[in-house]
Design a protein around this motif. Structure first.
Motif, PDB file in Angstrom:
ATOM      1  N   LYS A   3      34.490  33.474  55.687  1.00  0.00           N
ATOM      2  CA  LYS A   3      35.431  34.402  55.078  1.00  0.00           C
ATOM      3  C   LYS A   3      36.398  33.647  54.191  1.00  0.00           C
ATOM      4  O   LYS A   3      36.898  32.575  54.561  1.00  0.00           O
ATOM      5  N   TYR A   6      41.977  33.412  51.541  1.00  0.00           N
ATOM      6  CA  TYR A   6      43.047  34.343  51.168  1.00  0.00           C
ATOM      7  C   TYR A   6      42.907  35.673  51.916  1.00  0.00           C
ATOM      8  O   TYR A   6      43.901  36.389  52.131  1.00  0.00           O
ATOM      9  N   ARG A   7      41.682  36.021  52.326  1.00  0.00           N
ATOM     10  CA  ARG A   7      41.478  37.232  53.127  1.00  0.00           C
ATOM     11  C   ARG A   7      41.768  36.950  54.604  1.00  0.00           C
ATOM     12  O   ARG A   7      42.349  37.781  55.312  1.00  0.00           O
ATOM     13  N   LYS A   8      41.368  35.769  55.048  1.00  0.00           N
ATOM     14  CA  LYS A   8      41.554  35.412  56.464  1.00  0.00           C
ATOM     15  C   LYS A   8      43.025  35.325  56.811  1.00  0.00           C
ATOM     16  O   LYS A   8      43.434  35.682  57.938  1.00  0.00           O
ATOM     17  N   ARG A  10      45.614  36.805  55.161  1.00  0.00           N
ATOM     18  CA  ARG A  10      46.424  37.890  54.612  1.00  0.00           C
ATOM     19  C   ARG A  10      47.356  38.423  55.701  1.00  0.00           C
ATOM     20  O   ARG A  10      46.969  38.564  56.862  1.00  0.00           O
ATOM     21  N   ARG A  12      49.480  40.789  58.128  1.00  0.00           N
ATOM     22  CA  ARG A  12      49.090  42.012  58.836  1.00  0.00           C
ATOM     23  C   ARG A  12      50.274  42.922  59.140  1.00  0.00           C
ATOM     24  O   ARG A  12      50.107  44.043  59.585  1.00  0.00           O
ATOM     25  N   SER A  52      49.112  44.078  49.393  1.00  0.00           N
ATOM     26  CA  SER A  52      49.202  43.839  50.842  1.00  0.00           C
ATOM     27  C   SER A  52      50.335  44.637  51.460  1.00  0.00           C
ATOM     28  O   SER A  52      50.172  45.290  52.505  1.00  0.00           O
ATOM     29  N   ASP A  68      42.117  44.142  57.688  1.00  0.00           N
ATOM     30  CA  ASP A  68      41.453  44.226  56.382  1.00  0.00           C
ATOM     31  C   ASP A  68      40.346  45.274  56.376  1.00  0.00           C
ATOM     32  O   ASP A  68      40.152  45.997  55.402  1.00  0.00           O
ATOM     33  N   GLU A  69      39.601  45.325  57.469  1.00  0.00           N
ATOM     34  CA  GLU A  69      38.430  46.205  57.525  1.00  0.00           C
ATOM     35  C   GLU A  69      38.793  47.636  57.911  1.00  0.00           C
ATOM     36  O   GLU A  69      37.953  48.531  57.883  1.00  0.00           O
ATOM     37  N   ARG A 200      47.763  34.329  46.496  1.00  0.00           N
ATOM     38  CA  ARG A 200      46.314  34.528  46.486  1.00  0.00           C
ATOM     39  C   ARG A 200      45.612  33.438  45.673  1.00  0.00           C
ATOM     40  O   ARG A 200      44.631  32.850  46.125  1.00  0.00           O
ATOM     41  N   SER A 204      43.242  30.454  47.196  1.00  0.00           N
ATOM     42  CA  SER A 204      41.873  30.345  46.678  1.00  0.00           C
ATOM     43  C   SER A 204      41.597  28.933  46.169  1.00  0.00           C
ATOM     44  O   SER A 204      40.500  28.399  46.358  1.00  0.00           O
TER      45      SER A 204
END
Length: 461
Positions: A3, A6-8, A10, A12, A52, A68-69, A200, A204
């Motif tokens: 993964k 930047y997504r991992k 992020r 919450r 976000s 995220d999901e 981000r 990355s």
């Protein structure tokens, strides 16, 4: 498949957002007090957390956990870049009247809202003026100036700021330690700098650099991977600038150009180095001013060399001699007091030299190029159209016109009698020579620089 970092990493929740405390504190209190608004506008540069926070805010208003999901029927995301017509907004207006399925509020997140058409904004305005009790709108954009004032007056606006380099670097350190990425602090600072205030983009870049080496990742490795000049080369250029050492400047730039380092990247690195130690590098401020204009030129490496050589004595430099083909032994040696050929205007090689006339030197001061063009225009519109784009030089013997192209030269030469008449109208008697070459640079330093770089034409933008 792994993964993306930047997504991992992020955020919450609002409490996890880094770098925007002036926004998150207000939103947290509004949620805790039950005083959330019906419409928000989140605006600021890309990569600083607008989307976000919009998603987190939507979930926290509805007391829902955020991942995220996660998807929810009562949280609807719309990309205004691809859903920007009035029909799209009319469809939204119809659906917003339907009560939420299971959550307290039906929340619409409209990203890049500035992309909506004028008619779409007008359709949205009615809904923002009289929204259903169960509806909340969260608008996000990187360009709030494109939003109508009628929309801006009906939302709570939050301006996001660019994250400081130190804040980004500290966040990257947290991620690097968690991911067991061996990287030194200077390398993280460099990544944060080139992330340009975007979490981000910076994360990355870290993700990209994590596989540079099995050993500890250094700033030099990052510079090489990003195609940048090394810190040592940047400092060498500044030292050479201060010393007026044109030879070192030319050699260093030549090596960087050979490696494919963009001139604009070098300019940015030089500016950063000057800014980072401005007290000790105050003598470099004139250079900084010149570097700022390099982004707008068609000849970035030439302009960069000119800027760096502004302290050097180009006319007496060994670089010009080293960059010019060797003269035959029978040739007359050039002395310091003689101008180099590149400094003086040269007549076109394809035009034979005519016998010089004996004229009065003070006549040259009376020449008016604009009146000359007007006189030509009255007789030959075609010649005028090419002359208006040409350069010229007038001395006591001849008028040299630099057409810049062979075709333009040929067209101008068809009207030589008209040109001669226009000269005589100003009581000037000169030979007229038309050259297919562009006019040489206005100053000897620029001419010498172009010679060092292998030729070229001065471009004014």
């Amino acid at each position: 498949m792994g993964k993306a970092l930047y997504r991992k990493y992020r955020s919450r929740s609002l409490s996890e957002i880094v770098g925007q405390p002036h926004i998150t504190a207000i939103l947290e209190r509004a949620i805790a007090n039950g005083t959330t608004a019906h419409a928000y506008l989140l605006t600021g540069p890309r990569g600083v957390g607008k989307t976000s926070i919009a998603r987190i805010l939507a979930h926290e208003i509805n007391r829902l956990p955020y991942r995220d999901e996660s998807t929810h029927l009562d949280i609807i995301e719309i990309d205004a870049a691809s859903n920007n017509s009035v029909e799209d907004i009319r469809d939204l207006r119809e659906k917003v009247q339907i009560a939420p399925v299971s959550a307290p509020k039906k929340i619409y997140i409209i990203d890049e809202v500035h992309m909506l058409s004028k008619s779409a904004f007008n359709a949205l305005l009615k809904t923002l003026e009289e929204p259903p009790e169960h509806a909340v709108f969260i608008l996000a954009t990187t360009d709030a100036d494109k939003l109508p004032a009628t929309i801006l007056s009906r939302v709570q606006r939050f301006n996001f700021r660019t994250i400081s380099q130190d804040e980004v670097a500290a966040h990257l350190r947290t991620i690097a330690d968690a991911e067991q990425i061996s990287i030194d602090d200077d390398a993280l600072q460099l990544i944060a700098r080139y992330g340009q205030g975007s979490f981000r983009d910076s994360i990355s870049l870290l993700d990209q650099m994590r596989n540079l080496s099995s050993e500890k990742i250094t700033a030099a490795m990052v510079e090489d991977s990003l195609g940048l000049a090394s810190t040592a080369e940047i400092r060498q250029l500044l030292e050479a600038y201060c010393a007026g050492d044109l030879q070192t400047i030319a050699d260093t730039l030549r090596a960087l150009e050979h490696r494919g380092v963009p001139a604009n990247a070098i300019s940015e690195q030089l500016l950063h180095e000057i800014r980072s130690d401005i007290i000790n590098k105050s003598n470099c401020l004139p250079l900084a001013d010149k570097l700022l204009s390099n982004q707008k030129t068609a000849w970035p490496y030439v302009k960069l060399l000119i800027a760096l050589s502004s302290n050097a004595d180009v006319s007496n430099s060994d670089v010009s001699a080293a960059s010019t083909p060797a003269q035959p032994e029978s040739a007359q040696p050039m002395t310091v007091n003689e101008p180099a050929p590149v400094y003086a205007p040269q007549p076109a090689s394809d035009t034979p030299q005519k016998k010089k006339k004996n004229v009065q030197p003070n006549q040259t001061a009376n020449f008016d190029w604009s009146k000359f063009l007007e006189a030509v225009h009255a007789k030959s519109t075609g010649a005028y159209s090419y002359l208006a784009k040409s350069g010229y030089e007038l001395d006591d013997q001849q008028l040299t016109i630099f057409a810049g192209k062979k075709f333009a030269k040929n067209q101008i030469e068809k009207s030589l009698p008209v040109l001669a008449g226009a000269l005589q109208a100003q009581k000037l008697d000169r030979e007229i020579i038309v050259s297919a070459k562009p006019k040489p640079p206005k100053d000897s330093q620029t001419a010498a620089i172009l010679d060092i770089m292998g030729g070229g034409e001065e471009v004014n933008l």
